[in-house]
Design an enzyme around this catalytic site. Sequence first.
Site, short mmCIF file in Angstrom:
data_model
loop_
_atom_site.label_atom_id
_atom_site.label_comp_id
_atom_site.label_asym_id
_atom_site.label_seq_id
_atom_site.Cartn_x
_atom_site.Cartn_y
_atom_site.Cartn_z
N SER A 103 0.84 -1.21 0.00
CA SER A 103 0.00 0.00 0.00
C SER A 103 0.87 1.25 0.00
O SER A 103 0.59 2.22 -0.71
CB SER A 103 -0.98 -0.01 1.18
OG SER A 103 -0.32 0.19 2.39
N ASP A 143 6.28 2.38 6.76
CA ASP A 143 6.12 1.91 5.38
C ASP A 143 6.40 3.05 4.40
O ASP A 143 7.03 2.86 3.37
CB ASP A 143 4.71 1.38 5.13
CG ASP A 143 4.44 0.07 5.85
OD1 ASP A 143 5.16 -0.23 6.80
OD2 ASP A 143 3.51 -0.63 5.44
#
Length: 312
Positions: A103, A143
């Site tokens: 993502s 992330d």
Amino acid sequence: MTDRGTGRGRGKLILFGEHTVVYGTPAIVAGLPNGASATAVRRSDGSHELRFSPPADQQDREEQDFERARKAYEALLETFDDDGGVEVEIDIDIPSGVGLGSSAAFSAAVARAVGELFAQPDRVEAAVEAAESVFHGNPSGIDQLAALKGGLRFYHRAEERTGPPPTIDAPPVDIGVCRAGGPVSTRQMVERVEAFVDREAELFERIELLVGDTVRAATEALERGDRRRLGRLMDVNHGALASLGVSTEALDRAVHVARNSGARGAKLTGAGGGGCVCAVLPAEGGGEVLDAWRDEGWRPFRVQLGGDEESD
Ligand code: PMV
């Protein structure tokens, strides 16, 4: 005016400290060579479209994943100062929902492409953050960092540090990665840990201290190229994650299969509940570990981290 923007985002591997990083404890993350790439072009009718390549109906993913990606895309576009229509084509070359940062790779690639198209590169980080909030709820930012910057890094949440997360200067280390479970929702796993924290606040504080010490020791072990210690520390971190309730029978098994076939140590990586494990491979070989995983029907691969690996 530019009529086309392109961008890339990397996948990631969390070597140490997932979940506890959400609460301010440090973690170690590495950018992967694979990830996502995007191309953005203007649309004269003012509408927005997100196209997947290969097309959404040819991908091994759930419809709700695409719905969420479209919502993230809308949130991302809102952070830019431009009302014009945009069409983005995205190509993702890592599996989604298995802890490898698909993502964030998506968000980074799309934000960079749109940032280039609108000539607003300074909005890229905020756009990635907006998209990640749709995917994750309360993302620690780990992330995003890997997706945008790559490299091997010692990471703390933005509130806990001054300046960018430093890179770790380490000799090359081989890590085996094995997908041993299906896709999971990071948001659900983060909520599971939240429930643990609500019920067992004092125990959680101790787990955080343990993981913090483990992460600092792992940074030194990486710098020294001490694979044995690195592996032991992974085992400790896996135990801590299991005690938070985010491991599964398959992940525990994949960890044991790795240790029994010569890995120096192993742990789950990412949100858990499914997804992947990672293991420190021995200096010589390491193929036995990958073979042992394959014999169980899993899909492993190998990455080399550290060394002169470039960051973005
Ligand atoms: O993106 P995942 O599923 O690998 O999880 C990210 C790591 C977590 O620590 C579980 C969440 C976060 O925002 O840091």
